[in-house]
Design a protein around this motif. Structure first.
Motif, PDB file in Angstrom:
ATOM      1  N   ARG A  99      -6.936  74.570 -98.577  1.00 53.58           N
ATOM      2  CA  ARG A  99      -7.562  73.726 -99.139  1.00 53.58           C
ATOM      3  C   ARG A  99      -6.215  72.971-100.559  1.00 53.58           C
ATOM      4  O   ARG A  99      -6.130  71.856-100.722  1.00 53.58           O
ATOM      5  N   ASP A 100      -5.368  73.527-100.547  1.00 55.17           N
ATOM      6  CA  ASP A 100      -3.983  72.729-101.111  1.00 55.17           C
ATOM      7  C   ASP A 100      -3.660  71.714-100.486  1.00 55.17           C
ATOM      8  O   ASP A 100      -2.793  71.275 -99.586  1.00 55.17           O
ATOM      9  N   PRO A 101      -3.707  69.934-100.154  1.00 51.44           N
ATOM     10  CA  PRO A 101      -2.750  68.892-100.069  1.00 51.44           C
ATOM     11  C   PRO A 101      -1.842  68.925 -99.002  1.00 51.44           C
ATOM     12  O   PRO A 101      -1.200  68.647 -98.340  1.00 51.44           O
ATOM     13  N   ILE A 142     -13.347  70.177-103.854  1.00 49.44           N
ATOM     14  CA  ILE A 142     -14.698  70.805-103.801  1.00 49.44           C
ATOM     15  C   ILE A 142     -15.348  71.495-103.012  1.00 49.44           C
ATOM     16  O   ILE A 142     -15.701  71.181-102.511  1.00 49.44           O
ATOM     17  N   ASP A 143     -15.039  73.195-103.064  1.00 49.29           N
ATOM     18  CA  ASP A 143     -15.609  73.558-101.302  1.00 49.29           C
ATOM     19  C   ASP A 143     -16.769  74.061-102.025  1.00 49.29           C
ATOM     20  O   ASP A 143     -17.121  74.186-103.633  1.00 49.29           O
ATOM     21  N   ASP A 144     -17.985  75.042-101.343  1.00 47.57           N
ATOM     22  CA  ASP A 144     -19.338  75.379-101.873  1.00 47.57           C
ATOM     23  C   ASP A 144     -18.942  76.367-102.476  1.00 47.57           C
ATOM     24  O   ASP A 144     -19.927  77.339-103.180  1.00 47.57           O
ATOM     25  N   ASN A 145     -17.632  77.713-102.629  1.00 47.63           N
ATOM     26  CA  ASN A 145     -17.582  78.590-103.282  1.00 47.63           C
ATOM     27  C   ASN A 145     -17.588  78.132-104.429  1.00 47.63           C
ATOM     28  O   ASN A 145     -17.322  78.821-105.198  1.00 47.63           O
ATOM     29  N   LEU A 146     -16.884  77.138-104.457  1.00 45.72           N
ATOM     30  CA  LEU A 146     -16.496  77.016-106.277  1.00 45.72           C
ATOM     31  C   LEU A 146     -17.857  76.153-106.808  1.00 45.72           C
ATOM     32  O   LEU A 146     -17.848  76.151-107.604  1.00 45.72           O
ATOM     33  N   THR A 206     -24.132  77.931-112.889  1.00 47.03           N
ATOM     34  CA  THR A 206     -25.395  78.064-113.631  1.00 47.03           C
ATOM     35  C   THR A 206     -24.393  76.637-115.012  1.00 47.03           C
ATOM     36  O   THR A 206     -24.708  77.144-116.200  1.00 47.03           O
ATOM     37  N   PHE A 207     -23.728  76.054-114.490  1.00 50.10           N
ATOM     38  CA  PHE A 207     -22.508  74.593-115.484  1.00 50.10           C
ATOM     39  C   PHE A 207     -22.941  73.732-115.112  1.00 50.10           C
ATOM     40  O   PHE A 207     -23.508  73.272-114.335  1.00 50.10           O
ATOM     41  N   THR A 208     -23.396  72.709-116.468  1.00 52.97           N
ATOM     42  CA  THR A 208     -23.642  72.179-116.272  1.00 52.97           C
ATOM     43  C   THR A 208     -22.428  71.495-115.837  1.00 52.97           C
ATOM     44  O   THR A 208     -21.227  71.438-115.682  1.00 52.97           O
ATOM     45  N   LEU A 209     -22.402  69.959-115.822  1.00 51.74           N
ATOM     46  CA  LEU A 209     -21.854  68.793-114.782  1.00 51.74           C
ATOM     47  C   LEU A 209     -20.058  69.007-116.098  1.00 51.74           C
ATOM     48  O   LEU A 209     -18.805  68.837-115.776  1.00 51.74           O
ATOM     49  N   GLU A 210     -20.523  68.326-117.262  1.00 49.93           N
ATOM     50  CA  GLU A 210     -19.033  68.322-117.973  1.00 49.93           C
ATOM     51  C   GLU A 210     -18.392  70.111-118.623  1.00 49.93           C
ATOM     52  O   GLU A 210     -17.364  70.110-118.444  1.00 49.93           O
ATOM     53  N   GLN A 211     -19.234  71.163-118.207  1.00 51.49           N
ATOM     54  CA  GLN A 211     -18.742  72.750-118.088  1.00 51.49           C
ATOM     55  C   GLN A 211     -17.758  72.479-116.870  1.00 51.49           C
ATOM     56  O   GLN A 211     -16.529  72.822-117.009  1.00 51.49           O
ATOM     57  N   PHE A 212     -18.085  72.563-115.871  1.00 58.39           N
ATOM     58  CA  PHE A 212     -17.437  72.195-114.650  1.00 58.39           C
ATOM     59  C   PHE A 212     -15.929  71.973-114.676  1.00 58.39           C
ATOM     60  O   PHE A 212     -15.152  71.936-113.993  1.00 58.39           O
ATOM     61  N   CYS A 213     -16.144  70.110-115.117  1.00 55.56           N
ATOM     62  CA  CYS A 213     -15.135  69.404-115.180  1.00 55.56           C
ATOM     63  C   CYS A 213     -13.622  69.606-116.116  1.00 55.56           C
ATOM     64  O   CYS A 213     -12.699  69.828-116.214  1.00 55.56           O
ATOM     65  N   LEU A 271     -15.493  62.984-109.557  1.00 55.68           N
ATOM     66  CA  LEU A 271     -15.662  63.829-108.670  1.00 55.68           C
ATOM     67  C   LEU A 271     -16.750  64.096-107.696  1.00 55.68           C
ATOM     68  O   LEU A 271     -16.616  64.810-106.498  1.00 55.68           O
ATOM     69  N   LEU A 272     -17.075  64.637-108.808  1.00 61.45           N
ATOM     70  CA  LEU A 272     -17.815  65.951-108.735  1.00 61.45           C
ATOM     71  C   LEU A 272     -19.339  65.624-108.426  1.00 61.45           C
ATOM     72  O   LEU A 272     -19.669  66.174-107.172  1.00 61.45           O
ATOM     73  N   LYS A 273     -19.252  64.213-108.516  1.00 60.79           N
ATOM     74  CA  LYS A 273     -20.669  63.187-108.472  1.00 60.79           C
ATOM     75  C   LYS A 273     -20.437  63.157-106.975  1.00 60.79           C
ATOM     76  O   LYS A 273     -22.050  63.271-106.403  1.00 60.79           O
ATOM     77  N   LEU A 274     -19.457  62.740-106.757  1.00 67.02           N
ATOM     78  CA  LEU A 274     -19.241  62.175-105.313  1.00 67.02           C
ATOM     79  C   LEU A 274     -19.163  63.213-104.796  1.00 67.02           C
ATOM     80  O   LEU A 274     -20.129  63.099-103.293  1.00 67.02           O
ATOM     81  N   ARG A 275     -18.826  64.503-104.655  1.00 67.14           N
ATOM     82  CA  ARG A 275     -19.231  65.662-103.858  1.00 67.14           C
ATOM     83  C   ARG A 275     -20.543  65.909-104.109  1.00 67.14           C
ATOM     84  O   ARG A 275     -21.228  66.742-102.733  1.00 67.14           O
ATOM     85  N   LEU A 276     -21.213  66.108-104.171  1.00 68.03           N
ATOM     86  CA  LEU A 276     -22.654  66.615-104.859  1.00 68.03           C
ATOM     87  C   LEU A 276     -23.986  65.591-104.318  1.00 68.03           C
ATOM     88  O   LEU A 276     -25.254  66.307-104.637  1.00 68.03           O
ATOM     89  N   LYS A 277     -23.130  64.204-104.323  1.00 63.67           N
ATOM     90  CA  LYS A 277     -24.007  63.501-103.527  1.00 63.67           C
ATOM     91  C   LYS A 277     -24.309  63.450-102.359  1.00 63.67           C
ATOM     92  O   LYS A 277     -24.329  63.946-101.558  1.00 63.67           O
TER      93      LYS A 277
END
Length: 143
Positions: free
Chosen positions: A21-23, A111-115, A121-128, A137-143
């Motif tokens: 997944r390394d660009p 941000i794959d499904d495994n990540l 169990t983390f909040t958005l802020e904790q994940f970031c 970026l996370l919000k876009l992935r969760l959309k």
């Protein structure tokens, strides 16, 4: 099939083909040239003389460098003949089709499904905070 589904399939194809997944590694394997140096923008993608080039700022930290590279790689794969520039606080907010597609590509690549499962169990802020990825970026992935 919608735009997001097409991007998900494209990401799945390249991550399966290259087993990463390394660009940076994907760009290397595809012959997309990149350079890190003193740039006006955080990143840019250019199509010159039938070659794909990515330029990245040397002022970026490791996480941001990876994020901007993933975004520019999205341009290289989705918008091959368009020249694009990454400007923080503008690129994530832009509603242009090109920027939305590159942002979506970066979100699914990094941000794959495994990540997501690892941090479920983390909040958005904790994940970031833990990953270093921006909330947009996370919000876009969760959309």
């Amino acid at each position: 099939m919608g735009e997001t589904e097409k991007i998900k399939h494209l990401v799945a194809y390249y991550t399966k083909t290259f087993k990463t997944r390394d660009p940076f590694e994907i760009a290397d394997r595809m012959g997309i040239l990149y350079q890190i140096g003193n740039c006006k923008y955080e990143g840019s993608y250019m199509f010159l003389k039938n070659h794909r080039y990515i330029f990245l700022s040397n002022k970026l930290n490791d996480i941001d460098l990876k994020l901007v590279m993933a975004h520019e790689l999205g341009h290289a794969l989705l918008d091959r003949k368009e020249n694009c520039y990454f400007i923080r606080n503008k690129t994530f907010l832009q509603n242009s089709k090109l920027e939305r597609r590159a942002n979506t590509f970066a979100a699914y690549l990094l941000i794959d499904d495994n990540l997501l499962s690892e941090y479920k169990t983390f909040t958005l802020e904790q994940f970031c905070d833990c990953t270093g990825y921006p909330e947009d970026l996370l919000k876009l992935r969760l959309k």
